[in-house]
Design a protein around this motif. Structure first.
Motif, short mmCIF file in Angstrom:
data_model
loop_
_atom_site.label_atom_id
_atom_site.label_comp_id
_atom_site.label_asym_id
_atom_site.label_seq_id
_atom_site.Cartn_x
_atom_site.Cartn_y
_atom_site.Cartn_z
N ILE A 66 -12.70 40.23 -39.56
CA ILE A 66 -11.96 40.48 -40.78
C ILE A 66 -10.77 39.53 -40.90
CG2 ILE A 66 -10.41 42.25 -39.84
CD1 ILE A 66 -10.67 43.76 -42.44
N LEU A 67 -10.21 39.12 -39.76
CA LEU A 67 -9.10 38.16 -39.78
C LEU A 67 -9.59 36.76 -40.11
CD1 LEU A 67 -7.27 39.33 -36.52
CD2 LEU A 67 -6.78 40.02 -38.87
N ASP A 68 -10.82 36.46 -39.72
CA ASP A 68 -11.38 35.12 -39.94
C ASP A 68 -11.96 34.95 -41.34
OD1 ASP A 68 -10.78 34.54 -37.29
OD2 ASP A 68 -12.77 35.18 -36.58
N MET A 69 -12.51 36.02 -41.90
CA MET A 69 -13.27 35.90 -43.15
C MET A 69 -12.50 36.28 -44.41
SD MET A 69 -17.13 37.14 -42.14
CE MET A 69 -17.70 36.75 -43.81
N THR A 70 -11.30 36.82 -44.25
CA THR A 70 -10.51 37.20 -45.41
C THR A 70 -9.12 36.59 -45.34
OG1 THR A 70 -9.66 39.21 -44.35
CG2 THR A 70 -11.73 39.40 -45.59
N GLN A 71 -8.45 36.53 -46.48
CA GLN A 71 -7.08 36.05 -46.55
C GLN A 71 -6.12 37.23 -46.36
OE1 GLN A 71 -6.35 32.75 -46.80
NE2 GLN A 71 -8.58 32.54 -46.63
N PRO A 72 -4.91 36.96 -45.90
CA PRO A 72 -3.96 38.06 -45.69
C PRO A 72 -3.79 38.99 -46.89
CG PRO A 72 -3.11 36.05 -44.72
CD PRO A 72 -4.36 35.67 -45.46
N TYR B 234 -11.11 60.22 -27.03
CA TYR B 234 -10.40 59.02 -27.46
C TYR B 234 -9.20 59.37 -28.33
CZ TYR B 234 -14.66 56.43 -26.19
OH TYR B 234 -15.73 55.88 -25.52
N TYR B 235 -8.16 58.59 -28.17
CA TYR B 235 -7.02 58.68 -29.08
C TYR B 235 -7.26 57.71 -30.23
CZ TYR B 235 -2.30 58.06 -30.93
OH TYR B 235 -1.22 57.98 -31.75
N ILE B 236 -7.17 58.20 -31.44
CA ILE B 236 -7.44 57.36 -32.61
C ILE B 236 -6.17 56.66 -33.05
CG2 ILE B 236 -8.19 57.34 -35.03
CD1 ILE B 236 -9.92 59.78 -34.38
N ARG B 237 -6.24 55.35 -33.11
CA ARG B 237 -5.14 54.53 -33.59
C ARG B 237 -5.49 53.97 -34.97
NH1 ARG B 237 -5.06 49.95 -29.61
NH2 ARG B 237 -2.97 49.48 -30.37
N ILE B 238 -4.54 54.01 -35.88
CA ILE B 238 -4.74 53.43 -37.21
C ILE B 238 -4.19 52.01 -37.19
CG2 ILE B 238 -4.34 53.62 -39.68
CD1 ILE B 238 -6.03 55.88 -38.46
N MET B 239 -5.06 51.05 -37.44
CA MET B 239 -4.70 49.64 -37.32
C MET B 239 -4.61 48.99 -38.70
SD MET B 239 -4.67 49.83 -34.05
CE MET B 239 -4.28 48.11 -33.64
N ARG B 240 -3.70 48.01 -38.79
CA ARG B 240 -3.55 47.21 -40.00
C ARG B 240 -3.79 45.74 -39.65
NH1 ARG B 240 -0.24 49.43 -43.86
NH2 ARG B 240 -1.08 47.77 -45.17
N PRO B 241 -4.76 45.08 -40.29
CA PRO B 241 -4.99 43.66 -40.04
C PRO B 241 -3.92 42.81 -40.72
CG PRO B 241 -6.53 44.47 -41.69
CD PRO B 241 -5.72 45.66 -41.23
N LYS B 242 -3.06 42.22 -39.93
CA LYS B 242 -1.97 41.43 -40.48
C LYS B 242 -2.37 39.95 -40.55
CE LYS B 242 0.68 44.88 -41.21
NZ LYS B 242 1.10 45.25 -42.56
N THR B 243 -1.39 39.04 -40.53
CA THR B 243 -1.68 37.63 -40.74
C THR B 243 -2.66 37.06 -39.71
OG1 THR B 243 0.52 37.32 -41.70
CG2 THR B 243 -0.65 35.34 -40.99
N SER B 244 -2.41 37.35 -38.44
CA SER B 244 -3.26 36.77 -37.40
C SER B 244 -3.68 37.77 -36.33
CB SER B 244 -2.54 35.59 -36.73
OG SER B 244 -1.32 36.03 -36.14
N GLN C 261 -13.59 39.87 -52.85
CA GLN C 261 -13.89 39.96 -54.27
C GLN C 261 -12.97 40.94 -55.00
OE1 GLN C 261 -18.04 40.20 -55.33
NE2 GLN C 261 -18.61 38.59 -53.89
N LEU C 262 -12.42 41.91 -54.30
CA LEU C 262 -11.39 42.74 -54.90
C LEU C 262 -10.21 41.88 -55.34
CD1 LEU C 262 -11.37 45.84 -52.51
CD2 LEU C 262 -11.82 45.90 -54.96
N THR C 263 -9.86 40.91 -54.50
CA THR C 263 -8.78 39.99 -54.86
C THR C 263 -9.21 39.06 -55.99
OG1 THR C 263 -7.91 40.01 -52.60
CG2 THR C 263 -7.29 38.16 -53.99
N THR C 264 -10.42 38.53 -55.91
CA THR C 264 -10.92 37.59 -56.92
C THR C 264 -10.86 38.20 -58.31
OG1 THR C 264 -12.39 36.52 -55.33
CG2 THR C 264 -12.93 36.25 -57.66
N PHE C 265 -11.21 39.48 -58.43
CA PHE C 265 -11.26 40.13 -59.74
C PHE C 265 -10.00 40.96 -60.01
CE2 PHE C 265 -15.75 39.40 -58.70
CZ PHE C 265 -16.09 38.62 -59.80
N ASP C 266 -8.93 40.61 -59.31
CA ASP C 266 -7.61 41.16 -59.58
C ASP C 266 -7.55 42.68 -59.50
OD1 ASP C 266 -4.90 40.81 -60.08
OD2 ASP C 266 -5.15 41.11 -62.25
#
Length: 343
Positions: free
Chosen positions: A241-247, A316-326, A219-224
């Motif tokens: 998050i990869l399945d339910m949102t667009q890139p 634990y070592y904390i990794r910062i992840m970015r959800p990309k295309t797939s 909805q952030l995308t929908t409302f620009d």
């Protein structure tokens, strides 16, 4: 499925002839579906390491009352188990701590930071969410503004309080432009995003369930809206998050994650066969670490996991992840926060 596992591993027949023995205390009604997942994680570890002489005994308790936990501990001690895995909530873990057990108990679901005086025989595998939030907010624009969304669960409220504390302690110049408590029934966020041009470019910190998180992103995308950064913790590190949102919806999302990138291949394959997720599900991952640690202590054999146990807590070592295309990619940021590399 429990009967299937017991039959497959011939657990009852293995009693009294086992070299590696582990008890599992399960408050089934309290942790719900994790009852099955924790057992799966234990069984798949045993298979992946080709452990021949073992005994895994599950003790199901109706709740996390003092009486239920004390009875289970007494039974475990009577049957001479030295290693115990107990997937408890904070409530159950605190009761367990007050009982001062004289056997090693690994709690995969709780972090030691929730205790002022932890018992020396308790080992914790839960996530330090304060630390995850701290690492995420290192990436925040120091003079920007941020909107906070959190759900009305105990976890959601707790995480939002951690965010507020971290902002106050380390980033007091960041302005909080919105703070929204998201009830379970809300699915439309138009009133927060529609025609609110002043929020464009803001940062967001989202501490909601995975499905709500995906709805907010869409909805952030929908409302620009065009947030510069969207932060969230381990609770939203999921393939959902990869399945339910667009890139485009997730292009500026940063997720804290403690699951390592170099999990033993045989362990991964075995978990896949049993349809058990240790790539995204941190409780399964934490449970596997606990069993690995006990196996190492009992047999002296090498560990499959690299996370050290420091002062009775998995470090634990904390990794910062970015959800990309797939898929997710790890983002490496220099101390000066100027150069970004993807692994």
């Amino acid at each position: 499925k429990k009967l299937l596992f017991d039959s497959f591993f011939n657990i009852q027949d293995s009693q009294n002839c086992s070299n590696f023995r582990v008890a599992v205390i399960i408050p089934e009604k309290v942790i719900g579906r994790y009852s099955e997942f924790v057992l799966k994680s234990i069984y798949t570890y045993v298979v992946s390491r080709d452990i021949e002489n073992f005994e895994i005994q599950a003790y199901y308790i109706k709740d996390e009352s003092n009486e239920s936990i004390a009875n289970a501990i007494n039974q475990v001690i009577t049957e001479r188990f030295q290693n115990v895995i107990a997937p408890f909530t904070i409530k159950g873990a605190k009761i367990l701590n007050e009982l001062h057990p004289n056997i090693y108990i690994y709690i995969p679901t709780v972090n030691i930071s929730d205790f002022q005086l932890p018992n020396k025989n308790l080992i914790f595998g839960g996530i330090d969410y304060r630390n995850q939030i701290h690492e995420l907010l290192k990436l925040a624009d120091s003079n920007g503004s941020i909107s906070l969304f959190y759900d009305d669960s105990l976890t959601g409220k707790k995480l939002n309080n951690f965010v507020l504390e971290e902002l106050n302690n380390t980033a007091p110049d960041i302005n909080i432009s919105l703070e929204v408590l998201v009830s379970k029934h809300i699915t439309n966020f138009a009133k927060y995003f529609k025609d609110h041009n002043e929020t464009q470019g803001n940062m967001y910190f989202i501490n909601t369930t995975q499905d709500k998180n995906s709805i907010i992103l869409a909805q952030l995308t929908t409302f620009d809206q065009q947030p510069s950064k969207i932060f969230t913790t381990q609770t939203n590190y999921s393939s959902l998050i990869l399945d339910m949102t667009q890139p485009y919806d997730r292009k500026n999302v940063y997720i804290a994650n403690i699951i390592a990138k170099d999990i033993n291949e045989q362990l991964l394959d075995t978990n896949s066969i049993f349809d058990n997720d240790i790539l995204y599900d941190w409780v399964n991952y934490s449970t596997s670490i606990g069993l690995d640690y006990f196996f190492h202590l009992t047999t002296g054999k090498f560990r499959l996991f690299n996370e050290p146990i420091i002062n009775n807590q998995v470090d634990y070592y904390i990794r910062i992840m970015r959800p990309k295309t797939s898929k997710f990619e790890e983002e490496i940021i220099t101390e000066e926060n100027e150069e970004i590399q993807f692994l």
